[in-house]
Enzyme design. Structure first.
Site, PDB file in Angstrom:
ATOM      1  CG  ASP A 175      -9.527   0.958  -0.144  1.00 43.79           C
ATOM      2  OD1 ASP A 175     -10.699   1.295  -0.427  1.00 43.79           O
ATOM      3  OD2 ASP A 175      -9.195   0.570   0.984  1.00 43.79           O
ATOM      4  CD  GLN A 188      -9.022  -5.214   4.058  1.00 48.93           C
ATOM      5  OE1 GLN A 188      -8.099  -5.046   4.848  1.00 48.93           O
ATOM      6  NE2 GLN A 188      -9.531  -4.232   3.359  1.00 48.93           N
ATOM      7  CE  LYS A 197      -9.366  -2.006   7.280  1.00 47.30           C
ATOM      8  NZ  LYS A 197      -9.624  -1.074   6.197  1.00 47.30           N
ATOM      9  CD  GLU A 231     -10.005  -2.722   0.044  1.00 47.31           C
ATOM     10  OE1 GLU A 231     -10.169  -2.641   1.278  1.00 47.31           O
ATOM     11  OE2 GLU A 231      -8.898  -3.010  -0.479  1.00 47.31           O
ATOM     12  CG  HIS A 247      -4.288   0.768  -0.369  1.00 49.39           C
ATOM     13  ND1 HIS A 247      -4.469   2.050   0.125  1.00 49.39           N
ATOM     14  CD2 HIS A 247      -5.176  -0.004   0.293  1.00 49.39           C
ATOM     15  CE1 HIS A 247      -5.429   2.051   1.023  1.00 49.39           C
ATOM     16  NE2 HIS A 247      -5.887   0.826   1.148  1.00 49.39           N
ATOM     17  CG  ASP A 286     -12.430  -2.213   3.574  1.00 47.79           C
ATOM     18  OD1 ASP A 286     -12.512  -2.752   4.697  1.00 47.79           O
ATOM     19  OD2 ASP A 286     -11.694  -1.224   3.379  1.00 47.79           O
ATOM     20  CD  GLN A 298      -1.410  -0.484   3.612  1.00 45.15           C
ATOM     21  OE1 GLN A 298      -2.566  -0.112   3.442  1.00 45.15           O
ATOM     22  NE2 GLN A 298      -1.004  -1.025   4.730  1.00 45.15           N
TER      23      GLN A 298
END
Length: 415
Positions: free
Chosen positions: A238, A329, A331, A273, A194, A307, A172
């Site tokens: 993302d 994801q 998390k 994402e 990312h 997410d 990321q």
């Protein structure tokens, strides 16, 4: 082997706590600070230092097992537990959890982790960060008592059927989404970048034009600078719901735009994402399911990654069953005990969903190492390089732990 003591210490994480709601509302910048007032309860500033708690379990043979409590960068958002401050929670672990661990026999990680994860105080489970760190320490303790890697313990206790091997590492970039891509290319990151597209005006564009330009630049930069001819990383971006913001949550239009990005990215495969965030769990599931269906109807190979609002094991099950995204994801800090991460990754695999062992830049080196063991043991589709947003540090921690686990497990097989 028994636990004879529990020792705690305050620590910092590899990044910061950020007030996501304030950022989405247009908080300004002043160097590395955000300007304006915090709006999420618990925050005194929009950006605050990340905090952690080291949980050390002293074993009767003198070994010390270590796990670390940490919470996500965007704490208090998307249905998550509130801000995690070490000084508030060290006394809770000392008084409520430590007495229940001292003297316990380390016969099964799964049983003890599930017990700790289910503990309650005043009718509620403990903060996810507490359950996260304590169960990490338990996994390390069981592995140390058996003189094996944590990955081997998980493979055996959960009968995952996985042969330990390297899995793709997702790096990321943070806001330095150009220079950090160069680092990723040099390192040969499997999945990148990312990109932290969390603001419509500055990073996406009112009509998505800024992100289109960025995806084009990514494609060209990789093709021009790749270190070997066979290097074909997956692009994973993302967007924190900003595509939905730009297109008024018109899910068909969102899918059309995402499909356009996929064409720009070719020959590299694209994952998006969090294309929308509709501020409620059931609505989020429905939204991602619609976008996933629209993409299929359009013949697009872009993958949607769930997410926001996909925080617990139960959430993972519901998103997977509703076909709300191609990849989920997991998390990791949001699920509390790492036993839940294991179950969630295995459920993704069982239902044919991409199993993304994620987490946050706001973790520690120790939590990253332990979750790398878990991702490998569960055969995850990809594993997040964490903590931090500097690329090199997170990639080093996860990559090196992966290689250590493989070297040690090979040695045991061959001895």
């Amino acid at each position: 082997m028994k636990i004879i003591d529990v020792v705690l210490s305050e620590g910092t994480t590899g990044f910061y706590f950020d007030d996501q709601k304030a950022i989405k509302k247009g908080a300004g910048h002043d160097g590395f600070f955000y300007t304006g007032e915090a709006v999420t309860p618990g925050f005194s500033k929009i950006r605050q230092k990340g905090e952690a708690i080291s949980v050390m379990l002293v074993l009767e043979d003198g070994q010390v097992a270590l796990g670390e409590c940490a919470a996500v960068q965007y704490s208090g958002a998307g249905g998550r537990d509130p801000l995690f401050l070490a000084q508030d929670f060290i006394p809770v672990i000392e008084s409520e959890i430590a007495p229940k661990l001292i003297g316990r026999e380390l016969t099964s990680f799964r049983e003890l982790a599930e017990e700790v994860d289910a503990m309650e105080h005043n009718g509620k489970k403990f903060h996810t960060a507490i359950r996260y760190g304590v169960t990490q320490a338990i996994l390390d303790a069981v592995a140390k008592s058996q003189h094996r890697t944590m990955a081997e313990v998980v493979v055996d206790e959960y009968q995952t059927g996985v042969e330990l091997k390297r899995i793709p590492i997702f790096t990321q970039s943070g806001d330095d989404r150009y220079n950090n891509v160069d680092k990723m290319i040099i390192k040969g990151a499997d999945v990148l970048p990312h990109a932290l597209i969390n603001n419509v005006e500055e990073k996406l564009g009112r009509n998505g034009e800024i992100l289109k330009d960025y995806v084009l630049w990514l494609r060209q930069r990789i093709s021009e600078q790749k270190q070997s001819e066979g290097y074909e990383p997956i692009l994973h971006i993302d967007v924190y719901g900003t595509i939905g913001q730009a297109f008024a949550n018109d899910f068909k239009r969102v899918a059309e735009y995402v499909a356009e990005l996929g064409e720009i990215a070719k020959p590299y495969h694209l994952r998006i994402e969090g294309p929308v965030d509709v501020d409620e769990r059931e609505a989020q599931i429905k939204a991602l399911a619609e976008i996933t269906r629209y993409l299929a109807e359009a013949g697009s190979d872009v993958e949607i990654v769930a997410d926001e609002w996909c925080n617990t094991y139960e959430d993972v099950v519901d998103f997977a069953d509703a076909n709300a995204g191609h990849m989920l994801q997991v998390k990791t800090p949001d699920l509390g005990g790492v036993n839940n991460t294991i179950e969630a990754l295995l459920y993704c695999r069982k239902t044919g969903k991409g199993a993304y062992s994620g987490g946050t830049c706001n973790e520690t080196n120790r939590s990253a190492e332990i979750l790398t063991n878990i991702a490998m043991a569960c055969g995850a589709t990809q594993c997040l390089a964490k903590p931090g947003m500097g690329v090199d540090e997170g990639y080093m921690i996860v990559n090196n732990e992966m290689n250590r686990v493989l070297a040690l497990s090979r040695r045991r097989k061959n001895s």
